[in-house]
Scaffold this active site. Structure first.
Site, PDB file in Angstrom:
ATOM      1  N   ILE A  93      39.661  42.907  39.461  1.00 56.89           N
ATOM      2  CA  ILE A  93      39.450  41.646  38.741  1.00 56.89           C
ATOM      3  C   ILE A  93      38.054  41.109  39.024  1.00 56.89           C
ATOM      4  O   ILE A  93      37.400  40.555  38.143  1.00 56.89           O
ATOM      5  CB  ILE A  93      40.514  40.591  39.164  1.00 56.89           C
ATOM      6  CG1 ILE A  93      41.936  41.156  39.030  1.00 56.89           C
ATOM      7  CG2 ILE A  93      40.341  39.301  38.390  1.00 56.89           C
ATOM      8  CD1 ILE A  93      42.328  41.637  37.661  1.00 56.89           C
ATOM      9  N   LEU A 138      37.422  38.812  41.463  1.00 58.24           N
ATOM     10  CA  LEU A 138      37.539  37.434  41.956  1.00 58.24           C
ATOM     11  C   LEU A 138      37.121  36.357  40.963  1.00 58.24           C
ATOM     12  O   LEU A 138      36.470  35.382  41.320  1.00 58.24           O
ATOM     13  CB  LEU A 138      36.746  37.276  43.256  1.00 58.24           C
ATOM     14  CG  LEU A 138      37.564  37.535  44.504  1.00 58.24           C
ATOM     15  CD1 LEU A 138      36.663  37.641  45.724  1.00 58.24           C
ATOM     16  CD2 LEU A 138      38.585  36.418  44.722  1.00 58.24           C
ATOM     17  N   ASN A 150      42.613  30.950  49.996  1.00 58.66           N
ATOM     18  CA  ASN A 150      41.891  32.195  50.264  1.00 58.66           C
ATOM     19  C   ASN A 150      40.424  31.972  49.909  1.00 58.66           C
ATOM     20  O   ASN A 150      40.104  31.493  48.822  1.00 58.66           O
ATOM     21  CB  ASN A 150      42.518  33.316  49.419  1.00 58.66           C
ATOM     22  CG  ASN A 150      41.889  34.665  49.670  1.00 58.66           C
ATOM     23  OD1 ASN A 150      40.796  34.942  49.191  1.00 58.66           O
ATOM     24  ND2 ASN A 150      42.573  35.520  50.406  1.00 58.66           N
ATOM     25  N   ASN A 184      38.943  35.842  53.290  1.00 58.02           N
ATOM     26  CA  ASN A 184      39.052  37.146  52.633  1.00 58.02           C
ATOM     27  C   ASN A 184      37.811  37.975  52.967  1.00 58.02           C
ATOM     28  O   ASN A 184      36.744  37.768  52.390  1.00 58.02           O
ATOM     29  CB  ASN A 184      39.183  36.921  51.123  1.00 58.02           C
ATOM     30  CG  ASN A 184      39.416  38.200  50.358  1.00 58.02           C
ATOM     31  OD1 ASN A 184      39.321  39.294  50.919  1.00 58.02           O
ATOM     32  ND2 ASN A 184      39.701  38.078  49.081  1.00 58.02           N
ATOM     33  N   CYS A 215      38.054  42.023  50.095  1.00 63.94           N
ATOM     34  CA  CYS A 215      38.178  42.303  48.672  1.00 63.94           C
ATOM     35  C   CYS A 215      37.414  43.575  48.335  1.00 63.94           C
ATOM     36  O   CYS A 215      36.204  43.635  48.543  1.00 63.94           O
ATOM     37  CB  CYS A 215      37.657  41.151  47.820  1.00 63.94           C
ATOM     38  SG  CYS A 215      37.806  41.536  46.058  1.00 63.94           S
ATOM     39  N   ILE A 236      48.106  43.702  54.890  1.00 66.46           N
ATOM     40  CA  ILE A 236      46.764  44.155  54.540  1.00 66.46           C
ATOM     41  C   ILE A 236      46.363  43.665  53.146  1.00 66.46           C
ATOM     42  O   ILE A 236      47.215  43.276  52.351  1.00 66.46           O
ATOM     43  CB  ILE A 236      46.720  45.730  54.513  1.00 66.46           C
ATOM     44  CG1 ILE A 236      47.751  46.262  53.536  1.00 66.46           C
ATOM     45  CG2 ILE A 236      46.820  46.310  55.859  1.00 66.46           C
ATOM     46  CD1 ILE A 236      47.776  47.787  53.342  1.00 66.46           C
ATOM     47  N   GLY A 286      53.351  39.845  46.905  1.00 67.85           N
ATOM     48  CA  GLY A 286      52.199  39.926  46.005  1.00 67.85           C
ATOM     49  C   GLY A 286      52.545  40.435  44.626  1.00 67.85           C
ATOM     50  O   GLY A 286      53.054  39.696  43.778  1.00 67.85           O
ATOM     51  N   THR A 287      52.310  41.726  44.432  1.00 68.36           N
ATOM     52  CA  THR A 287      52.505  42.348  43.122  1.00 68.36           C
ATOM     53  C   THR A 287      53.903  42.088  42.549  1.00 68.36           C
ATOM     54  O   THR A 287      54.066  41.994  41.333  1.00 68.36           O
ATOM     55  CB  THR A 287      52.221  43.863  43.246  1.00 68.36           C
ATOM     56  OG1 THR A 287      50.872  44.018  43.682  1.00 68.36           O
ATOM     57  CG2 THR A 287      52.394  44.581  41.922  1.00 68.36           C
TER      58      THR A 287
END
Lengths: 308, 267
Positions: free
Chosen positions: A75, A77, A103, A131, A134, A195, A269-270
């Site tokens: 993406i 960010l 974050n 973060n 990334c 992670i 998350g996902t």
């Protein structure tokens, strides 16, 4: 409710939560996107999309690609920037009784410091998640998280700018994650998020082009769960600060595996992309497990791995 | 007070799932909450239940609404649609929706020109129905690779839409692209207040956009993209959009879209 009803309350890195389930950064927007499906007051903590000192446009398309039991994303960010976040996103989240963890990302140390100062002064921020991992930025981001000296410098700098609980989100894209984990702990981190996504790549064999415009991207989803479990266990044995475990958690049972490996809390998350209620389903699954095993709290599970 | 933009995530079962043209299927399911709310251009995000081997949902436009039921018309293009095409009566899916913005016909087009390429026509069927209900004079230009893959012509004619066909191989209708039909229509008719609504492959939409800009006709495109969440958080489905104040922004097909003004899209 019986007397043996387990308590899901936890306090991790001084963040008090009604249960140990957070939303992973970048998978839950700024919270408001999910209110048709979920009561935010029932989540352990909301971790919002990564914020930078100025708005970022993000990467070119295509940005995502599904892979076996996972997805790649690059993406870049894309975000509203810290001022936009404080003006337009944070006020909405203040309507809820849920810790908000922000974050923070950047390309230069100064950017991290700028965002941290503003968050420290803002009302309604429970903690900062730094973060340093990334994988989709050309400079900054992961470059901090693969170098213990840069990790040390950045975490120390940010530590001086805030009294908020400071989590550091680690990259799996390193030879030895415990080196970075110790550097973050020694520099003043209160907890570690373990992670971030694993660097990956996929190719369209007919066009011979990469499936992502950025060529490489971060792999998330169940595909990375064994890597995450392994790294949580390694970090648990290397540091004394608490760990928030994440990477492919879809169910309560997945979360339990992270607790046993050494996580004191987890982030979903996902799974939020697949099931908007995923985080609460995970909470329910954890509760059922504790009841089934006649446990009273998460603490009984944390780091309870039985090594034969 | 009920929230008119409320989204739902509901389990349902497949009522039918039929091959309706070469490589294209029509799936029907009962989904009262979506059927009551879905507007032209809106879509649903479908989870093919456990055991499919797929992780993410797949987005599909709402093709038609019949009382409590909705249909989706889809092309076999990959693993997801392949698994979907194998579903039978009674199989479980989850439907998230209705999602996205809608086509705008508040300017009362005269005529409304619907341009669909391939499965893109699926995104325009609810619009055609809404235009008919609003007594808007509507023309449909439908393109496909060949006669065997031609979609929706009967459905459009059934609601009284004047429908013209183009096929790449000339097996039926105009031999060539559907965009050539559009150019021809604009050259040979003096249209009062035309508005173009288009959905189809990128190449077709680029050509439609060029026609729109050259002719100054307001044009709305339904964009498609890979999607992760379809709720606006993953930022995976963006397209590049020109800003009126200059510069550009990546906007989400699932949230700011899927309908965009053609002049705003940067290809």
């Amino acid at each position: 409710m019986s007397d043996t009803h387990p308590s899901l309350q936890v306090s991790v890195a001084d963040i008090r939560m009604r249960n140990p389930v957070m939303t992973a950064s970048g998978t839950f927007g700024y919270g408001s996107e999910y209110v048709d499906f979920i009561d935010l007051n029932q989540i352990g903590a909301v971790v919002v999309k990564g914020i930078t000192s100025v708005p970022w446009a993000g990467n070119a398309m295509p940005r995502i690609f599904e892979t076996p039991s996972g997805m790649l994303n690059a993406i870049g960010l894309q975000n509203v920037g810290i001022d936009g976040f404080i003006d337009k996103k944070l006020p909405y989240l203040r309507n809820f009784d849920v810790p908000v963890i922000v974050n923070v990302c950047g390309e230069q140390v100064e950017e991290y410091l700028d965002v941290t100062e503003k968050l420290d002064a803002a009302d309604g921020v429970a903690a900062i998640e730094l973060n340093i991992s990334c994988p989709n930025l050309h400079c900054g981001g992961m470059s901090f998280g693969v170098d213990p000296k840069l990790t040390d410098e950045l975490v120390k700098g940010v530590r001086k700018k805030t009294t908020l609980p400071l989590l550091v989100k680690l990259s799996p894209n390193v030879t030895d994650i415990t080196v970075i984990a110790r550097a973050a702990e020694d520099a003043g981190a209160d907890g570690l998020s373990v992670i971030n996504t694993a660097l990956g790549m996929a190719i369209d064999i007919n066009t011979r082009r990469p499936q992502l415009a950025n060529i490489t991207g971060g792999l998330s989803g169940p595909a990375i769960k064994p890597i995450a479990i392994r790294m949580v266990w390694q970090v648990y044995n290397a540091v004394s600060i608490p760990i928030i475990g994440m990477g492919g958690i879809m169910t309560g049972d997945d979360a339990i595996e992270f607790f046993i490996a050494g996580a004191s809390a987890v982030a979903v998350g996902t799974a939020n992309f697949v099931n908007p209620r995923a985080s609460l389903d995970v909470v329910d699954g954890i509760e059922e497990y504790l009841e089934r095993h006649r446990m009273h709290s998460i603490a009984e599970l944390v780091g309870s791995l039985e090594v034969p | 007070m009920p929230n008119p933009t409320q989204k739902f995530d509901l389990p349902t079962e497949v009522i039918s799932n039929e091959l309706i043209a070469e490589n294209h299927y029509l799936l029907r399911c009962s989904c009262p909450e979506v059927a009551a709310r879905a507007l032209p251009g809106q879509f649903i995000h479908v989870l093919i239940s456990q055991g499919s081997g797929l992780l993410l949902r797949r987005p599909f436009t709402v093709y038609t609404i019949d009382d409590d039921q909705i249909t989706m018309l889809y092309q076999l293009i990959g693993e997801g649609t392949n698994v979907l095409s194998g579903l039978k009566f009674g199989d479980s899916i989850r439907v998230l929706g209705p999602l996205g913005n809608t086509f705008d016909f508040s300017v009362t087009p005269n005529p409304a020109i619907i341009v669909g390429g391939g499965a893109g026509i699926a995104s325009l069927m609810l619009l055609a129905t809404a235009l008919r209900d609003a007594d808007v004079h509507t023309l449909a230009l439908v393109g496909s690779m060949n006669q065997a893959r031609l979609l929706s012509v009967k459905d459009l004619q059934a609601i009284g839409v004047d429908t013209h066909i183009a096929t790449d191989d000339g097996s039926v209708g105009h031999h060539g692209f559907v965009t050539e039909l559009l150019t021809h229509l604009l050259q040979t008719h003096d249209l009062q207040n035309p508005v173009i609504y288009a959905c189809g492959p990128d190449g077709m939409l680029r050509t439609v956009t060029k026609i729109a800009l050259d002719s100054g006709i307001p044009t709305q495109l339904a964009m498609e993209n890979r999607m992760g969440c379809a709720l606006g958080v993953c930022l995976g489905c963006v397209c590049k959009v020109q800003l009126s104040e200059g510069g550009f922004e990546y906007q989400r097909v699932c949230t700011e879209g899927p309908v965009f003004n053609a002049e705003d899209i940067i290809w």
